[in-house]
Design a protein around this motif. Structure first.
Motif, PDB file in Angstrom:
ATOM      1  N   ALA A   1       0.947  -1.247  -0.049  1.00 41.25           N
ATOM      2  CA  ALA A   1      -0.155  -0.055  -0.116  1.00 41.25           C
ATOM      3  C   ALA A   1       0.753   1.319  -0.067  1.00 41.25           C
ATOM      4  N   ALA A   2       0.504   2.101  -0.838  1.00 36.58           N
ATOM      5  CA  ALA A   2       1.174   3.528  -1.148  1.00 36.58           C
ATOM      6  C   ALA A   2       0.491   4.305  -0.035  1.00 36.58           C
ATOM      7  N   LEU A   3       1.125   5.583   0.448  1.00 32.11           N
ATOM      8  CA  LEU A   3       0.568   6.647   1.375  1.00 32.11           C
ATOM      9  C   LEU A   3       0.103   7.639   0.460  1.00 32.11           C
ATOM     10  N   ALA A   4      -1.267   7.929   0.320  1.00 33.15           N
ATOM     11  CA  ALA A   4      -1.532   9.294  -0.140  1.00 33.15           C
ATOM     12  C   ALA A   4      -1.680  10.565   0.638  1.00 33.15           C
ATOM     13  N   ILE A   5      -0.762  11.345   0.479  1.00 34.47           N
ATOM     14  CA  ILE A   5      -0.558  12.634   1.305  1.00 34.47           C
ATOM     15  C   ILE A   5      -1.346  13.999   0.757  1.00 34.47           C
ATOM     16  N   ILE A   6      -2.505  14.367   1.440  1.00 37.81           N
ATOM     17  CA  ILE A   6      -3.305  15.362   0.765  1.00 37.81           C
ATOM     18  C   ILE A   6      -2.584  16.646   1.634  1.00 37.81           C
ATOM     19  N   CYS A   7      -1.988  17.348   0.635  1.00 36.69           N
ATOM     20  CA  CYS A   7      -0.922  18.549   0.864  1.00 36.69           C
ATOM     21  C   CYS A   7      -1.540  19.852   0.952  1.00 36.69           C
ATOM     22  N   GLY A   8      -1.617  20.480   2.163  1.00 32.45           N
ATOM     23  CA  GLY A   8      -1.878  22.012   2.108  1.00 32.45           C
ATOM     24  C   GLY A   8      -0.388  22.590   2.085  1.00 32.45           C
ATOM     25  N   ALA A   9      -0.560  24.146   2.558  1.00 31.15           N
ATOM     26  CA  ALA A   9       0.454  24.844   2.505  1.00 31.15           C
ATOM     27  C   ALA A   9       1.711  24.567   3.348  1.00 31.15           C
ATOM     28  N   GLY A  10       3.038  25.069   3.223  1.00 32.16           N
ATOM     29  CA  GLY A  10       3.938  25.102   4.255  1.00 32.16           C
ATOM     30  C   GLY A  10       5.081  23.880   4.038  1.00 32.16           C
TER      31      GLY A  10
END
Lengths: 294, 294
Positions: free
Chosen positions: B13-22
Motif C-alpha cells: 500500500a502506498a501512502l496518499a498525502i493530501i498536502c496543504g501549505a507550508g
C-alpha cells in the motif's frame, strides 16, 4: 482626611463624574442634573471630549492624580463618585501619579497584575476606602442601560438566537479569565473573541476575515454578543454600545447585536435604533446566560 | 467501489498525502519514504507549494474533488491517507465539488455548520467510510511532533510558567466552542484569543497593541500558548509551529512559545531552534493542562 465624607449629610452632596471618552459621561451628567443634583466633571486628559466638557463645571485631570482628585472633590462638596466613558487600560507611561498615588503604589502594582476587572474593582475599593461612595451609572440614571427587547424595528431570527446562546455561553466560559466582554458568532462558528483591542477592532477583524473569504457564513449572518463579566463591579466599566457599534457590526456583515439588558450602557439609544434600522440590523437586550429574548 | 481498499494486504500500500501549505507535507513525505514507503502527493491547488510538489509523485487537485481523489488514490494503490499542511477553512466559493461530493452534499452541509473541528473530523469519517485508513502525521513520523522540553537554549522563567498555565487553562475553557488553538498571555493578562484569522494574525495583533500602548507589560514578556482542542482528531489539523511563528512571537515582544508536546507539529525543528536563539525566545513543549515543564 480624618473626617469621612460619608459622615456628611447627603442632601448637599455633589456628584463627581470621572469622565472617559464618548458621549455617555454627558448623558449621565444631564440625567443627574435633571434630577436636581449638582455635578462636577473630572475630565481625564486624553479621553474626555474637551468641547463637551466645557459646558459643565469641570476639572481636567491626568489618570493617576488621585490625591488631587480627592482634594478638589472634597472642596467641591462631592460625596458620590461615578466613573463613566471609555478608558482603555492605560499604559504605565500615560499615568501621572501624584504623591497620594505614590504612597499607594505597592497596592496599585498588585492590582495592575491581572486583567481589567481586577484593576477596576481595585480602584473602586480604593475610592471607598477614602470616604467616597462609588455609584454605578445605573444607580443614577437607569435609563442609560439597555432595556430588554429590541431597540429599533428588527428582532433576531431563530438562527440568530442560537448564535446569541452560543455567544453568551462562551462569554460565560471566558469570564474567569478576565478577557473582553464581546464575541462574534455566526452560524455557530466563533469569528472573534475580543481582547484588549476592544469591540470596534474585533468587528473590524471580522469585516476583514469576510473580505478575505475566511468566513463561510453569508453576509447578513452572525451576531455581536456583549455581556459584563461575571462578578464584575457594575459600578465601573460596564460594556457599552453606541451608534458606532452598529456601524461596525454592519461593516462586519452581521445580522445584529445582542447585549445583556440592565448591565450594558447605551449611548444615544435613539441614534442606535435609527442606525440599526438603516443598516437592517437588530439590536436586542437579552437575559444573561438565558435563551435569547424576545 | 465495492471492494474495500482496507481488505487489501498492507505491504504494497502506498501512502496518499493530501498536502496543504507550508513545508510539513514534504517533511512527512520524506519521513515516510525514508521508512521505505511509496508516497503519492495530492497537492491542493492554492495551498501546496508547486516548486516543492514537483519533486514527488503527485496529482494536483481542487478542494472538494473527493470522487477524483478516490479514483486516483485507488489506481495508485493507496490504502492509507494523511492530511497535512495549512488549509484555512475554505470559503464555499473555493471548493470545486465533483459528482461524488455533490452526492454527499447533505452530509457535508451538516458538517459545515460548526467550527473547524466538526468539519475536519467529519472529513476524516468520510474518508474511512470509503474504505481508506486515515493516519495522523504522528503515526507515520513521530519525529515531526514537538518533544517535551525546550527547542533551542532558552527555558521559561517562573513568570512565563504562570502565563503558560493560565493560557492552557483558557484553551481548555474555550475548547468546547471550537475556536482557535492559540492564546497569548502576558503577566496574567490575556492579550489575544486566536479566531479564524490564525496564529500569525493573532501575533500581529499583539504587536500592534504594543505599538499603540494598549499592553501594560514590557517587551520581552508574554507567551504564545498553543494546544490541540480537546477531543480533536489528532490525525487531522494538529496545531503547528514553524520558524515564522518564532518571528511573529518576537515581533509581538513575547518571551516565548509553549506548545503541547506530542500533539503539536513542528516544521523544521532546527530552524525553529536557531530562530528562537537568535530572537532570545524560548520554545518549549509542555504537558497539556499541567504545570509547565521543564
Amino acid at each position: 482626611m480624618n473626617e469621612r465624607l460619608s459622615d456628611r449629610p447627603n442632601g448637599d452632596a455633589a456628584l463627581a463624574i470621572i469622565c472617559g471618552a464618548g458621549s455617555l459621561p454627558f448623558a449621565l451628567a444631564d440625567a443627574a442634573a435633571s434630577r436636581g443634583r449638582r455635578v462636577v466633571l473630572f475630565a481625564l486628559r486624553g479621553w474626555a471630549d474637551p468641547k463637551r466638557v466645557a459646558a459643565y463645571p469641570h476639572h481636567w485631570t491626568w489618570m493617576g492624580q488621585f490625591g488631587r482628585f480627592m482634594r478638589i472633590a472634597e472642596s467641591e462638596g462631592c460625596r458620590d463618585v461615578a466613573f463613566i466613558g471609555t478608558v482603555t487600560r492605560p499604559s504605565l507611561w500615560n499615568i501621572r501619579p501624584d504623591l497620594r498615588v505614590m504612597r499607594l503604589m505597592p497596592q496599585l502594582v498588585r492590582l495592575y497584575r491581572g486583567g481589567d476587572d481586577h484593576l477596576q474593582s481595585g480602584i473602586g475599593r480604593l475610592i471607598e476606602q477614602h470616604g467616597f461612595r462609588l455609584l454605578g451609572p445605573k444607580d443614577i440614571a437607569p435609563e442609560l442601560t439597555m432595556p430588554a427587547g429590541p431597540l429599533g424595528s428588527r428582532t433576531p431570527a431563530e438562527r440568530d438566537q442560537a448564535d446569541i446562546r452560543r455567544g453568551l455561553a462562551l462569554l460565560n466560559a471566558t469570564s474567569p479569565f478576565d478577557i473582553g466582554q464581546a464575541v462574534v458568532v455566526a452560524e455557530n462558528q466563533v469569528l472573534a473573541v475580543e481582547g484588549p483591542e476592544g469591540t470596534d477592532a474585533a468587528l473590524a477583524r471580522v469585516a476583514e476575515l469576510r473580505r478575505n473569504g475566511r468566513i463561510r457564513s453569508l453576509m447578513g449572518t452572525g451576531v455581536l454578543i456583549k455581556a459584563a463579566k461575571l462578578g464584575q463591579d457594575h459600578r465601573i466599566d460596564l460594556p457599552t454600545i453606541g451608534p458606532q457599534t452598529v456601524e461596525g457590526a454592519a461593516a462586519a456583515g452581521l445580522a445584529g447585536i445582542a447585549v445583556v439588558a440592565g448591565t450594558t450602557m447605551i449611548a444615544e439609544p435613539e441614534r442606535i435604533a435609527s442606525a440599526a434600522d438603516r443598516a437592517k440590523l437588530f439590536v436586542v437586550g437579552v437575559d444573561s446566560g438565558q435563551p435569547a429574548v424576545p
